[in-house]
Design a protein around this motif. Sequence first.
Motif, mmCIF file in Angstrom:
data_model
loop_
_atom_site.group_PDB
_atom_site.id
_atom_site.type_symbol
_atom_site.label_atom_id
_atom_site.label_comp_id
_atom_site.label_asym_id
_atom_site.label_seq_id
_atom_site.Cartn_x
_atom_site.Cartn_y
_atom_site.Cartn_z
ATOM 1 N N VAL A 121 0.865 -1.188 0.000
ATOM 2 C CA VAL A 121 0.000 0.000 0.000
ATOM 3 C C VAL A 121 0.894 1.229 0.000
ATOM 4 N N GLU A 122 0.601 2.164 -0.904
ATOM 5 C CA GLU A 122 1.374 3.402 -0.948
ATOM 6 C C GLU A 122 0.439 4.585 -0.726
ATOM 7 N N VAL A 123 0.765 5.407 0.257
ATOM 8 C CA VAL A 123 -0.003 6.622 0.508
ATOM 9 C C VAL A 123 0.461 7.650 -0.512
ATOM 10 N N THR A 124 -0.457 8.051 -1.389
ATOM 11 C CA THR A 124 -0.099 8.944 -2.486
ATOM 12 C C THR A 124 -0.501 10.386 -2.216
ATOM 13 N N ASP A 125 -1.357 10.587 -1.245
ATOM 14 C CA ASP A 125 -1.797 11.945 -0.945
ATOM 15 C C ASP A 125 -2.199 11.998 0.520
ATOM 16 N N LEU A 126 -1.427 12.707 1.305
ATOM 17 C CA LEU A 126 -1.754 12.930 2.709
ATOM 18 C C LEU A 126 -1.790 14.431 2.908
ATOM 19 N N ASP A 127 -2.965 14.958 3.160
ATOM 20 C CA ASP A 127 -3.151 16.388 3.363
ATOM 21 C C ASP A 127 -3.409 16.628 4.841
ATOM 22 N N LEU A 128 -2.415 17.137 5.526
ATOM 23 C CA LEU A 128 -2.530 17.340 6.964
ATOM 24 C C LEU A 128 -3.487 18.479 7.313
ATOM 25 N N ILE A 129 -3.726 19.382 6.377
ATOM 26 C CA ILE A 129 -4.665 20.488 6.626
ATOM 27 C C ILE A 129 -6.110 19.983 6.592
ATOM 28 N N SER A 130 -6.468 19.253 5.528
ATOM 29 C CA SER A 130 -7.838 18.741 5.404
ATOM 30 C C SER A 130 -8.030 17.416 6.142
ATOM 31 N N GLN A 131 -6.946 16.861 6.657
ATOM 32 C CA GLN A 131 -6.960 15.588 7.387
ATOM 33 C C GLN A 131 -7.492 14.453 6.510
ATOM 34 N N SER A 132 -7.115 14.487 5.247
ATOM 35 C CA SER A 132 -7.568 13.463 4.306
ATOM 36 C C SER A 132 -6.361 12.751 3.710
ATOM 37 N N PHE A 133 -6.646 11.562 3.182
ATOM 38 C CA PHE A 133 -5.570 10.814 2.530
ATOM 39 C C PHE A 133 -6.142 9.996 1.390
ATOM 40 N N ARG A 134 -5.217 9.586 0.546
ATOM 41 C CA ARG A 134 -5.501 8.636 -0.521
ATOM 42 C C ARG A 134 -4.355 7.649 -0.532
ATOM 43 N N ALA A 135 -4.696 6.366 -0.633
ATOM 44 C CA ALA A 135 -3.686 5.309 -0.684
ATOM 45 C C ALA A 135 -4.025 4.386 -1.849
ATOM 46 N N VAL A 136 -3.001 3.780 -2.412
ATOM 47 C CA VAL A 136 -3.158 2.944 -3.598
ATOM 48 C C VAL A 136 -2.615 1.547 -3.303
ATOM 49 N N LEU A 137 -3.369 0.538 -3.739
ATOM 50 C CA LEU A 137 -2.932 -0.844 -3.619
ATOM 51 C C LEU A 137 -1.903 -1.122 -4.703
ATOM 52 N N GLU A 138 -0.720 -1.540 -4.314
ATOM 53 C CA GLU A 138 0.371 -1.798 -5.256
ATOM 54 C C GLU A 138 0.553 -3.284 -5.556
ATOM 55 N N ARG A 139 -0.302 -4.111 -5.028
ATOM 56 C CA ARG A 139 -0.177 -5.562 -5.182
ATOM 57 C C ARG A 139 -1.244 -6.071 -6.146
ATOM 58 N N GLU A 140 -0.898 -7.099 -6.935
ATOM 59 C CA GLU A 140 -1.808 -7.599 -7.962
ATOM 60 C C GLU A 140 -2.748 -8.702 -7.508
ATOM 61 N N ASP A 141 -2.369 -9.523 -6.571
ATOM 62 C CA ASP A 141 -3.108 -10.751 -6.267
ATOM 63 C C ASP A 141 -3.994 -10.633 -5.016
ATOM 64 N N VAL A 142 -4.749 -9.555 -4.920
ATOM 65 C CA VAL A 142 -5.619 -9.345 -3.762
ATOM 66 C C VAL A 142 -7.062 -9.545 -4.228
ATOM 67 N N PRO A 143 -7.691 -10.675 -3.859
ATOM 68 C CA PRO A 143 -9.059 -10.948 -4.317
ATOM 69 C C PRO A 143 -10.021 -9.816 -3.950
ATOM 70 N N GLY A 144 -10.810 -9.392 -4.947
ATOM 71 C CA GLY A 144 -11.782 -8.336 -4.730
ATOM 72 C C GLY A 144 -11.266 -6.940 -4.988
ATOM 73 N N PHE A 145 -9.954 -6.824 -5.270
ATOM 74 C CA PHE A 145 -9.333 -5.519 -5.497
ATOM 75 C C PHE A 145 -8.328 -5.643 -6.634
ATOM 76 N N SER A 146 -8.319 -4.672 -7.525
ATOM 77 C CA SER A 146 -7.329 -4.677 -8.588
ATOM 78 C C SER A 146 -6.120 -3.859 -8.157
ATOM 79 N N LYS A 147 -4.987 -4.176 -8.749
ATOM 80 C CA LYS A 147 -3.810 -3.354 -8.505
ATOM 81 C C LYS A 147 -4.148 -1.931 -8.930
#
Length: 167
Positions: A121-147
């Motif tokens: 998992v890679e956190v691609t956007d962490l905004d400390l002001i808005s207290q929000s984040f976005r993270a991306v799954l970097e792995r291919e073989d996770v059932p129910g989720f695409s890379k």
Amino acid sequence: MLAREALRALGHECEALLVGSDRAPLWPVGTVGSISHTDDYCVVVVANSPLHRSLGIDAEPAVPLEPGLWLQICTATELAWLASQPLPDRGLVCHLLFAIKEAVYKYQAPISHTMLEFADVEVTDLDLISQSFRAVLEREDVPGFSKGATFSGRVVISNGLIVAGIS
């Protein structure tokens, strides 16, 4: 106890909240939830499904992580971003990244039944002001989720506690 109270508030009666072999809660049919705790705090979130596919929450003490742990938690991109943060803040910001990755793990685990590593998992956007984040799954073989699947959530530091959550 908190989980049972939260489930009752949603209209679900349960005598006991059972746990699976992986120690994760087995939520009653028609619900999703997540639990996290530290030595001093416990946090529980529950919701009715299918309104929510899953929930993920993590609570951590708001203390800086030692630099020796950063390489275990962060991807190369995250380490480069961390290096751009003010030096006194880096240990606490790394603990935020840890909490976010734990929340992602707790979100996906009931669906995929897959153990993720921090590098998955890679956190691609962490905004400390808005207290929000976005993270991306970097792995291919996770059932129910695409890379490349994206997880968005909120993170807050308050009263000595970091809480990261995804719904």
